[in-house]
Design an enzyme around this catalytic site. Structure first.
Site, short mmCIF file in Angstrom:
data_model
loop_
_atom_site.label_atom_id
_atom_site.label_comp_id
_atom_site.label_asym_id
_atom_site.label_seq_id
_atom_site.Cartn_x
_atom_site.Cartn_y
_atom_site.Cartn_z
N GLU A 13 -13.78 -1.21 5.87
CA GLU A 13 -13.26 -1.63 7.40
C GLU A 13 -14.19 -1.02 8.53
OE1 GLU A 13 -9.58 0.48 6.63
OE2 GLU A 13 -10.32 1.94 7.99
N ASP A 40 -4.99 3.67 0.21
CA ASP A 40 -6.38 4.28 0.95
C ASP A 40 -6.61 5.57 0.79
OD1 ASP A 40 -8.42 4.19 2.79
OD2 ASP A 40 -6.88 2.96 4.34
N HIS A 44 -9.23 6.74 2.44
CA HIS A 44 -9.70 6.82 3.69
C HIS A 44 -11.05 7.82 3.81
CE1 HIS A 44 -9.08 6.72 8.23
NE2 HIS A 44 -8.61 5.53 7.75
N ARG A 77 0.80 -1.24 0.00
CA ARG A 77 0.12 0.10 -0.09
C ARG A 77 0.78 1.20 0.16
NH1 ARG A 77 -4.16 1.99 4.53
NH2 ARG A 77 -2.30 3.19 5.34
N GLU A 111 -4.71 -7.40 4.85
CA GLU A 111 -3.82 -6.18 5.41
C GLU A 111 -2.82 -6.81 6.59
OE1 GLU A 111 -6.13 -2.89 6.87
OE2 GLU A 111 -4.23 -1.68 6.94
O1 KDG Z 1 -8.68 2.53 13.83
C1 KDG Z 1 -8.80 3.06 12.21
C2 KDG Z 1 -7.64 2.56 11.65
O2 KDG Z 1 -7.76 1.15 11.86
C3 KDG Z 1 -7.63 2.85 10.24
O3 KDG Z 1 -7.41 4.26 9.98
C4 KDG Z 1 -6.79 2.11 9.46
O4 KDG Z 1 -7.85 2.74 7.36
C5 KDG Z 1 -6.84 2.07 7.72
C6 KDG Z 1 -6.58 0.92 7.21
O5 KDG Z 1 -6.90 0.69 6.02
O6 KDG Z 1 -5.61 0.13 7.77
MG MG Z 2 -8.44 1.94 5.34
#
Ligand code: KDG
Ligand code: MG
Length: 403
Positions: free
Chosen positions: A263, A211, A213, A148, A340
């Site tokens: 997630e 990611d 996010h 990643r 992951e």
């Molecule tokens: O608790 C939140 C995290 O696990 C997150 O921000 C991590 O987005 C994340 C990832 O893809 O690992």
């Molecule tokens: Mg994530």
């Protein structure tokens, strides 16, 4: 029949907070379940201690499905991260007990291995593209087949995924939420050059992931997906918030870059349209936040019917107990995609001794009976709970945004 005689919640902070459920039976066998919900840990600890454990005592530990249904339907109040993490912890612990009594690693009870190991992705990050690529080359040397990439955004002081420590990223970093500044425009300009330079440096034999996010609007995500198509990303994760599942229809209309999401999902209902309408390629739901092995298998079977593969969340806030459970799941589901693997610190690994291992880009849960993960309670007791929040984001005009 192994009867549940007692259960307790263990909260520990070996560098970060973890909540673990331990269920004991009259046969002397115990099981463990992860119940960690980052930034909201004590809510799940209380839900378990005050509302779930009293209902478990005296039950047959072998009746995993019945106990799952009892806790889900019986609460009247369904779903949500707190409830589903608590149910997940019970479910994991019961599978652990069943495996230990059978003398078999959990994946054998789930139908046996359908692959030799689970391909995992590591996290390469850096403040600049150059730093990120240097970090990614290191992962490639370690044998990772999937990496990643997260890089700093010029003009923004900090962003998700870029760590102070190169190898251990810990976003829950403060006693009260840190305030970050976000600009989608600046971010959108920064990602295509990262992928372009990464392909030049790393070649085409490695999977590259990213990611987002939850930070883009659907149409922005569609544009980014299109811009990244020439670099063949393995997936773009959490392109936009998914409470409104129709968001992904718009992204899908504009790009062939594969999409991963989930997630933060807790139940099959959170991804029903996403999967049914084939709006995503990978479902990121995890054992701990999506109702345990029992519920995650249901999601995976539904996903399999629609060509969606699994890609379980595996950040450091998911304890080694969850990681072990995830790897048994990964080994046994036919439509596994990737796992992951963010790696825990030595402190965390010492509190949670485990049998899983990494070799050549793949992980294996090991062959110890049950989950193959334990907790050193004496050591755990030395690390007191420390309140820690995830950061929040504001746009440059001061309004709140998704973190
Ligand atoms: O608790 C939140 C995290 O696990 C997150 O921000 C991590 O987005 C994340 C990832 O893809 O690992
Ligand atoms: Mg994530």
């Amino acid at each position: 029949m192994p009867r549940i005689t007692s259960a307790k919640v263990i909260v520990t902070c070996p560098g970060r907070n973890f909540v673990t459920l331990k269920i004991e039976t009259d046969e002397g066998v115990y099981g463990l379940g992860d119940a960690t919900l980052n930034g909201r840990e004590l809510a799940v600890a209380s839900y378990l201690a005050d509302h779930v454990i009293p209902c478990l005592i005296g039950r047959d530990a072998h009746r995993i499905e019945d106990i799952w249904q009892y806790l889900y339907k019986g609460a009247y109040w369904r779903r949500g991260p707190v409830t589903m993490s608590a149910i997940a912890a019970v479910d994991m612990a019961l599978w652990d007990i069943k495996g230990k009594i059978a003398g078999l690693p959990l994946y054998q009870l789930l139908g046996g291995a359908c692959r030799e190991g689970a391909m995992v992705y590591g996290h390469a990050n850096g403040k600049t593209i150059e730093e990120t690529i240097e970090n990614a080359l290191h992962y490639q040397q370690l044998g990772y087949k999937a990496i990643r990439l997260q890089s700093g955004v010029p003009g923004l002081a900090s962003t998700y995924g870029v760590s102070k420590d190169r190898y251990f990223y810990e976003p829950a970093d403060a006693d009260l939420p840190t305030e970050n500044l976000w600009s989608s425009e600046k971010y959108l300009r920064s990602v295509p050059p990262l992928f372009e330079k990464a392909r030049e440096a790393l070649g085409w034999d490695v999977h590259l992931l990213h990611d987002i996010h939850h930070r883009l609007t659907p149409i922005e995500a569609g544009r980014l997906g299109k811009d990244l198509e020439p670099y063949r990303p393995f997936w773009l994760e959490d392109a936009t918030p998914a409470e409104n599942q129709a968001n992904f229809r718009l992204i899908r209309q504009h790009t062939t870059s594969p999409l991963a999401v989930g997630e933060v999902f807790n139940a099959i209902w959170d991804c029903k349209e996403l999967i049914e309408e084939q709006l995503i390629d990978y479902i990121r739901a995890t054992v701990v936040h999506a109702g345990g092995i029992t519920h995650l298998r249901r999601i995976a079977s539904f996903a399999d019917m629609h060509n969606v593969r699994t890609g379980c969340h595996g950040a450091t806030d998911l304890s080694p107990v969850c990681m072990a459970a995830a790897l048994h799941f990964d080994l046994s589901v036919p439509n596994f995609g990737v796992q992951e693997y963010m790696r825990h610190t030595e402190e965390t690994d010492a509190v949670f001794p485990h049998h899983y291992s990494f070799a050549d880009g793949m992980m294996h849960p090991g062959d110890a009976p049950g989950l193959g993960a334990d907790i050193d309670e004496e050591l755990a007791a030395r690390y007191e709970y420390k309140r820690a929040y995830l950061p929040v984001n504001r746009l440059e005009d001061g309004s709140m945004w998704h973190w």
